[in-house]
Design a protein around this motif. Structure first.
Motif, PDB file in Angstrom:
ATOM      1  N   ALA A 136       1.220   4.093  -3.048  1.00 52.34           N
ATOM      2  CA  ALA A 136       1.059   5.529  -2.841  1.00 52.34           C
ATOM      3  C   ALA A 136       2.233   6.327  -3.395  1.00 52.34           C
ATOM      4  O   ALA A 136       2.109   7.524  -3.681  1.00 52.34           O
ATOM      5  N   VAL A 143      -0.356   6.274   5.168  1.00 54.66           N
ATOM      6  CA  VAL A 143      -1.157   5.173   4.638  1.00 54.66           C
ATOM      7  C   VAL A 143      -1.865   4.415   5.761  1.00 54.66           C
ATOM      8  O   VAL A 143      -3.048   4.064   5.645  1.00 54.66           O
ATOM      9  N   GLU A 154       0.837  -1.201   0.000  1.00 56.44           N
ATOM     10  CA  GLU A 154       0.000   0.000   0.000  1.00 56.44           C
ATOM     11  C   GLU A 154       0.876   1.257   0.000  1.00 56.44           C
ATOM     12  O   GLU A 154       0.568   2.254  -0.667  1.00 56.44           O
ATOM     13  N   VAL A 155       1.976   1.213   0.743  1.00 58.51           N
ATOM     14  CA  VAL A 155       2.884   2.357   0.811  1.00 58.51           C
ATOM     15  C   VAL A 155       3.536   2.600  -0.546  1.00 58.51           C
ATOM     16  O   VAL A 155       3.576   3.735  -1.042  1.00 58.51           O
ATOM     17  N   ASP A 174      -4.780   6.439   7.012  1.00 55.18           N
ATOM     18  CA  ASP A 174      -5.853   6.488   6.016  1.00 55.18           C
ATOM     19  C   ASP A 174      -6.645   5.183   5.995  1.00 55.18           C
ATOM     20  O   ASP A 174      -7.884   5.185   6.036  1.00 55.18           O
ATOM     21  N   LYS A 227       5.575   8.148   4.750  1.00 57.98           N
ATOM     22  CA  LYS A 227       4.472   7.706   3.889  1.00 57.98           C
ATOM     23  C   LYS A 227       3.717   6.546   4.544  1.00 57.98           C
ATOM     24  O   LYS A 227       2.482   6.451   4.420  1.00 57.98           O
TER      25      LYS A 227
END
Length: 367
Positions: free
Chosen positions: A187, A315, A183-184, A318, A311
C-alpha cells in the motif's frame, strides 16, 4: 538447547498422557504411519527441526502406535503446496505459518499475527481466550484440525541496502515480506515478492529483490543475509509475534482414538515451546556475532513507525471487511489486544523500562 531437555519440559500433563499411552499393550495395537510435510528447508534450524521434535515425541509417547515421517520443503511438494497436500489427504499432517495459506482462506493471515499486534505471551493467551476455537473454525474450511506449534517472538524489520528514512523509502522497493506486513508495504508503493526461505539469498544476490524480511538474528544469520545486505532494521513492527501452525487432515484426525489425539496435541505444545525457547536462547548470540561482523543495526524512526502503524490499521480494516469470517477473527483479536495492552503496560512493559534504567547491577563471579 538439546532436544531431550524439551522433551523433559513438556511437564506433568504431557508426561501423564505419555505414560498412559506407553502403559497400553502396543503390540496388540494397530500402528499408524503419518507423513508430515513442512514448508521449510530440511534441517533448517528451529523451524526445520520443530517438526522432528513433534514426530519424535509422538512416536515415543504413543509407544510406537503413531509413527510420523518428516519431509522438508521440496522433498514431496513445494513449500507453499503443503496445505494442499494435507487438505487433500495426500499427507496426514503439515507444518508452516498460517499466512502462507491466505490465498486459500483469507482469514488465515490474521491468525499468524497482526502488525503492531501482540507479543508472544499475549498471542498465546489469545488462543486460550477463544482464539483457538476461532482459528479452528477457519481451518475447518480447508478440512484440517489446527494446532499452534511455534512462535517467532518479536522479529526484526528486515535487510536493506538503502537507508529507510521514512515510509517514502519503501516506494519502488522490491521486497520479500509475507503476511500483513507485505500488504502494508504494498500500500506504500513497494513491490512484494513472496518467496520460500530457501530462495531468499540467491534472490538478494541476483537483484531479483532489493530487500527481505525473514525472522530474527539467529535464523537470518543461518541464511547469510548479512553477506548481501548492509542495513538490518528493527523493530519487527510487522510481526511482534508470529505463530507456526501444525494442521492435521480432519478425516485422519477423526480416525485417531482419544489417547492418540491427546498425544498429538501435546506434541504440538512441545513444538511450540521448542521454537520460542530456541529462538530466545540463540538470537542474542547471533546478534552479537552480526554486530562483531559490522552489520549496521538501524532503528526505524518514531515517525516512520507511526506512519506504518496508521497504514497498518487501514490495511487491516480493509482486508477484514472483505469477508465475514475475517472480520470475526480480526474483531476478536482487536478486542483482546485492547484489553491485554493495559495489563502488559503495568507488568512486562514496566519491568523492561525499569530494567533499562542506569544503575549498578550484580557482577559476574562477584567481581
Amino acid at each position: 538447547m538439546e532436544r531431550r531437555s524439551f522433551i523433559k519440559s513438556i511437564g506433568l500433563a504431557g508426561a501423564t498422557v505419555a505414560g498412559a499411552a506407553l502403559a497400553a499393550p502396543a503390540i496388540a495395537q494397530d500402528v499408524r504411519h503419518w507423513r508430515l510435510l513442512h514448508a521449510y528447508p530440511k534441517g533448517y534450524p528451529v523451524y526445520g527441526t520443530a517438526p522432528n521434535v513433534f514426530a519424535e515425541f509422538v512416536g515415543k509417547a504413543s509407544g510406537g502406535r503413531l509413527k510420523v515421517q518428516v519431509y522438508g520443503a521440496g522433498e514431496v511438494v513445494p513449500a507453499f503446496e503443503t496445505m494442499d497436500a494435507v487438505s487433500s489427504g495426500a499427507a496426514q499432517v503439515g507444518f508452516g505459518t498460517s499466512y502462507f495459506w491466505k490465498g486459500k482462506e483469507p482469514a488465515m493471515q490474521f491468525i499468524t499475527g497482526l502488525p503492531f499486534g501482540m507479543t508472544v505471551q499475549e498471542q498465546n493467551a489469545w488462543f486460550t481466550a477463544g482464539g483457538l476455537e476461532l482459528s479452528q473454525k477457519v481451518y475447518e474450511r480447508l478440512g484440517c484440525k489446527f494446532f499452534v506449534a511455534g512462535n517467532s517472538g518479536t522479529q526484526m524489520g528486515g535487510w536493506f541496502n538503502r537507508e529507510i528514512e521514512s515510509t517514502a523509502s519503501f516506494s519502488g522497493l522490491k521486497m520479500r515480506m509475507p503476511g500483513m506486513g507485505g500488504e502494508v508495504l504494498s500500500a506504500l508503493g513497494a513491490t512484494i515478492v513472496n518467496l520460500p526461505g530457501g530462495e531468499l539469498l540467491p534472490s538478494m544476490q541476483s537483484g531479483a529483490i532489493d530487500a527481505c524480511e525473514w525472522i530474527g538474528p539467529y535464523l537470518d544469520q543461518a541464511f547469510g543475509f548479512h553477506k548481501v545486505a548492509k542495513y538490518y532494521y528493527y523493530p519487527g513492527w510487522q510481526e511482534p509475534s508470529g505463530i507456526n501452525d501444525l494442521f492435521v487432515n480432519m478425516d485422519e484426525w477423526n480416525k485417531l482414538p482419544e489417547d492418540l489425539q491427546a498425544i498429538v496435541a501435546a506434541g504440538a505444545e512441545l513444538a511450540n515451546a521448542h521454537v520460542i525457547n530456541e529462538l530466545t536462547a540463540r538470537n542474542p548470540v547471533a546478534q552479537k556475532q552480526l554486530m562483531d561482523e559490522k552489520v549496521e543495526f538501524r532503528p526505524f524512526s518514531n515517525e516512520t513507525l507511526i506512519d506504518l502503524a496508521n497504514k497498518s490499521g487501514e490495511v487491516i480494516n480493509d482486508l477484514a471487511s472483505k469477508d465475514p469470517l475475517s472480520r470475526e477473527v480480526v474483531d476478536h483479536i482487536l478486542n483482546f489486544r485492547a484489553a491485554v495492552m493495559g495489563a502488559t503496560a503495568l507488568s512486562e512493559q514496566a519491568v523492561l523500562m525499569a530494567r533499562s534504567l542506569d544503575y549498578k547491577y550484580a557482577n559476574l563471579n562477584g567481581g
